[in-house]
Design an enzyme around this catalytic site. Structure first.
Site, PDB file in Angstrom:
ATOM      1  N   ASP A  49      36.904   6.960  52.092  1.00  0.00           N
ATOM      2  CA  ASP A  49      35.737   6.755  52.970  1.00  0.00           C
ATOM      3  C   ASP A  49      35.960   5.575  53.936  1.00  0.00           C
ATOM      4  O   ASP A  49      36.816   4.729  53.703  1.00  0.00           O
ATOM      5  CB  ASP A  49      34.530   6.456  52.056  1.00  0.00           C
ATOM      6  CG  ASP A  49      33.204   6.828  52.695  1.00  0.00           C
ATOM      7  OD1 ASP A  49      33.170   7.093  53.914  1.00  0.00           O
ATOM      8  OD2 ASP A  49      32.193   6.847  51.962  1.00  0.00           O
ATOM      9  N   LYS A 124      40.043  15.047  50.457  1.00  0.00           N
ATOM     10  CA  LYS A 124      39.078  14.747  49.385  1.00  0.00           C
ATOM     11  C   LYS A 124      37.690  14.997  49.952  1.00  0.00           C
ATOM     12  O   LYS A 124      37.343  14.483  51.022  1.00  0.00           O
ATOM     13  CB  LYS A 124      39.237  13.293  48.934  1.00  0.00           C
ATOM     14  CG  LYS A 124      38.185  12.857  47.912  1.00  0.00           C
ATOM     15  CD  LYS A 124      38.517  11.486  47.346  1.00  0.00           C
ATOM     16  CE  LYS A 124      37.359  10.928  46.541  1.00  0.00           C
ATOM     17  NZ  LYS A 124      37.669   9.581  46.002  1.00  0.00           N
ATOM     18  N   ASP A 126      33.697  14.855  49.262  1.00  0.00           N
ATOM     19  CA  ASP A 126      32.685  14.200  48.433  1.00  0.00           C
ATOM     20  C   ASP A 126      31.344  14.937  48.506  1.00  0.00           C
ATOM     21  O   ASP A 126      31.224  15.971  49.180  1.00  0.00           O
ATOM     22  CB  ASP A 126      32.559  12.742  48.914  1.00  0.00           C
ATOM     23  CG  ASP A 126      32.335  11.775  47.771  1.00  0.00           C
ATOM     24  OD1 ASP A 126      31.764  12.177  46.753  1.00  0.00           O
ATOM     25  OD2 ASP A 126      32.713  10.595  47.927  1.00  0.00           O
ATOM     26  N   TRP A 161      31.605  14.967  41.149  1.00  0.00           N
ATOM     27  CA  TRP A 161      31.310  14.151  39.953  1.00  0.00           C
ATOM     28  C   TRP A 161      30.808  14.972  38.760  1.00  0.00           C
ATOM     29  O   TRP A 161      30.033  14.462  37.941  1.00  0.00           O
ATOM     30  CB  TRP A 161      30.285  13.053  40.274  1.00  0.00           C
ATOM     31  CG  TRP A 161      30.289  12.544  41.674  1.00  0.00           C
ATOM     32  CD1 TRP A 161      31.311  11.856  42.263  1.00  0.00           C
ATOM     33  CD2 TRP A 161      29.240  12.657  42.659  1.00  0.00           C
ATOM     34  NE1 TRP A 161      30.962  11.535  43.560  1.00  0.00           N
ATOM     35  CE2 TRP A 161      29.695  12.019  43.822  1.00  0.00           C
ATOM     36  CE3 TRP A 161      27.967  13.233  42.657  1.00  0.00           C
ATOM     37  CZ2 TRP A 161      28.925  11.943  44.993  1.00  0.00           C
ATOM     38  CZ3 TRP A 161      27.206  13.160  43.813  1.00  0.00           C
ATOM     39  CH2 TRP A 161      27.687  12.522  44.959  1.00  0.00           C
ATOM     40  N   GLY A 162      31.195  16.241  38.674  1.00  0.00           N
ATOM     41  CA  GLY A 162      30.748  17.053  37.536  1.00  0.00           C
ATOM     42  C   GLY A 162      29.347  17.624  37.702  1.00  0.00           C
ATOM     43  O   GLY A 162      28.800  18.207  36.760  1.00  0.00           O
ATOM     44  N   ASP A 164      26.103  20.013  39.210  1.00  0.00           N
ATOM     45  CA  ASP A 164      25.828  21.425  39.528  1.00  0.00           C
ATOM     46  C   ASP A 164      26.646  22.412  38.694  1.00  0.00           C
ATOM     47  O   ASP A 164      26.974  23.505  39.163  1.00  0.00           O
ATOM     48  CB  ASP A 164      26.125  21.723  41.024  1.00  0.00           C
ATOM     49  CG  ASP A 164      25.150  21.028  41.954  1.00  0.00           C
ATOM     50  OD1 ASP A 164      24.063  20.640  41.486  1.00  0.00           O
ATOM     51  OD2 ASP A 164      25.489  20.874  43.146  1.00  0.00           O
ATOM     52  N   ASP A 183      32.234   7.911  39.024  1.00  0.00           N
ATOM     53  CA  ASP A 183      33.309   7.024  39.480  1.00  0.00           C
ATOM     54  C   ASP A 183      33.857   6.131  38.372  1.00  0.00           C
ATOM     55  O   ASP A 183      33.093   5.561  37.595  1.00  0.00           O
ATOM     56  CB  ASP A 183      32.785   6.112  40.601  1.00  0.00           C
ATOM     57  CG  ASP A 183      32.599   6.874  41.895  1.00  0.00           C
ATOM     58  OD1 ASP A 183      32.567   8.118  41.855  1.00  0.00           O
ATOM     59  OD2 ASP A 183      32.480   6.214  42.941  1.00  0.00           O
TER      60      ASP A 183
HETATM   61  C1  GAL Z   1      32.183   8.423  45.743  1.00  0.00           C
HETATM   62  C2  GAL Z   1      33.486   8.952  45.181  1.00  0.00           C
HETATM   63  C3  GAL Z   1      34.493   7.824  45.195  1.00  0.00           C
HETATM   64  C4  GAL Z   1      34.686   7.345  46.609  1.00  0.00           C
HETATM   65  C5  GAL Z   1      33.341   6.942  47.212  1.00  0.00           C
HETATM   66  C6  GAL Z   1      33.459   6.611  48.702  1.00  0.00           C
HETATM   67  O1  GAL Z   1      31.225   9.424  45.744  1.00  0.00           O
HETATM   68  O2  GAL Z   1      33.279   9.444  43.889  1.00  0.00           O
HETATM   69  O3  GAL Z   1      35.720   8.260  44.632  1.00  0.00           O
HETATM   70  O4  GAL Z   1      35.285   8.354  47.384  1.00  0.00           O
HETATM   71  O5  GAL Z   1      32.380   7.967  47.068  1.00  0.00           O
HETATM   72  O6  GAL Z   1      32.235   6.267  49.264  1.00  0.00           O
END
Ligand code: GAL
Length: 385
Positions: A49, A124, A126, A161-162, A164, A183
């Site tokens: 991010d 990736k 999110d 994150w698992g 739904d 996380d």
């Molecule tokens: C979370 C994600 C992290 C990271 C973060 C960035 O949702 O699980 O690994 O990418 O956002 O903001």
């Protein structure tokens, strides 16, 4: 199929968070080669991010922040490819990323196109700030289609994150890996929690769509974006060994420019990586580490003394004794619990993989005194009694 074994690489989030730049990513890629991590199997360099401007351009395209990435993403991608490595980026299925940057909701196809033009090899994806009325299943399928048709092979790393019930539908989206947990942070409590959650998720793991237990914290030593006190070397070893054993993607999260010798040696541990990358890609199973009938989704129902077993290519058996308890314990496995009763006429010739110690032929059971937070990984050959 882009890759038949779990992806290995580095991701910027755990240590650097918002504090990323072209120089950092280039230095990290170079360090991946110079430290021998590339030769050990690590190949993806992933920017997480916080890489873009706050607004799209006049053509509705995402724009790399020129203050952080002055030459743009294609330049960076070319450099990473020139080192023989692969380039990863990050977006999200909502209206904004988790850190509040523009994200791919309703822009899936144009963003996949942009990533393809930049030479991206890994995305990736999110799950923050998505419209509540739309199920994750719909949005991950949408991005899956966009990537599949963008004209470039891009590994699709789903990260919800698992939520739904993702384990039930993620394979249909074309994702190559999927985050099964919240996380990680740099503490043993986090490692312990994530590990216990895998007893439920492990049956959903497998070739082509890996269960991602989150990026590694090895070598963070209490510093960086997800700092939370850090771990000692025994604890980092348990973390790395178990992520290897359970065939999680291995995405390093520490500062590659600045690693101690013991951290580097752990991250390059040949025999552990061989178990992670085992071509048979069978799921591990947990032996006698919970009361049958309990809800396995609840980590409180999993014991601190875990025993895992995994059948490897060519017939070797890997066994993990993992002590998550804050005290020393004695762990015990009778071989008839894993199908090797006396009647088979077989025994196990055992090597402990982390230390390299050859234990020798053992007939009926394995009993070990385990220090607090310690893991031992046994690679066993099936031999005559
Ligand atoms: C979370 C994600 C992290 C990271 C973060 C960035 O949702 O699980 O690994 O990418 O956002 O903001």
């Amino acid at each position: 199929m882009i890759k038949l074994t779990p992806p290995m690489g580095w991701n910027s989030w755990n240590t650097f968070g918002n504090n990323i730049s072209e120089q950092l990513i280039m230095d990290t890629a170079k360090a991946m080669v110079d430290t021998g991590l590339k030769d050990a199997g690590y190949e993806y360099v992933v920017i997480d991010d916080c890489w873009s401007l706050m607004e799209r351009d006049e053509n509705d395209r995402l724009v790399a922040d020129p203050a952080k990435f002055p030459h743009g993403m294609k330049y960076l991608s070319d450099y990473i490819h020139s080192l023989g490595l692969k380039f990863g980026m990050y977006s999200c299925d909502g209206t904004m990323t988790c850190a509040g940057y523009p994200s791919s909701y309703d822009h899936e196809f144009i963003d996949a196109q942009t990533f393809a033009e930049w030479g991206v090899d890994y995305l990736k994806y999110d799950n923050c700030n998505k419209p509540e009325t739309l199920p994750g299943r719909y949005l991950y399928n949408k991005m899956g289609m966009a990537l599949e048709t963008c004209g470039r092979d891009i590994m699709f790393s789903a990260c919800n994150w698992g939520a739904d019930g993702v384990e039930h539908w993620i394979k249909e989206t074309g994702a190559h890996l999927w985050r099964s947990t919240g996380d990680i942070n740099d503490s043993f409590a986090s490692v312990r929690d994530l590990l216990k959650r895998q007893v439920y998720y492990q049956p959903y793991n497998g070739q082509g769509c890996w269960n991602d237990m989150d990026m590694l914290i090895v070598g963070m030593n209490g510093n960086g974006n997800v700092a939370n006190g850090g771990c000692n070397m025994t604890e980092y070893t348990t973390h790395f060994a178990m992520w290897c054993f359970l065939a999680s993607p291995l995405m390093i999260g520490c500062d590659l420019r600045n690693m101690s010798d013991d951290v580097l040696a752990l991250l390059k541990h040949k025999e552990l990586i061989a178990i992670n990358q085992d071509p048979a890609a069978r799921q591990a199973y947990c032996v006698r580490s919970y009361w049958p009938g309990n809800d396995l989704k609840n980590p409180d129902n999993i014991w601190d003394g875990m025993i895992w077993v995994k059948h490897l290519e060519g017939g070797d058996i890997a066994i993990a004794f993992c002590n998550l308890c804050g005290c020393d314990i004695r762990q015990y496995l009778a071989f008839d619990e894993i199908g090797l009763d006396k009647g088979t006429g077989k025994a196990l010739d055992i090597t402990e993989v982390i230390s390299g110690e050859h234990i020798g032929v053992v007939r009926d059971n394995l009993i070990m005194n385990m220090k607090t937070h310690e893991t031992k990984i046994f690679r066993c050959k099936v031999v005559e009694r």
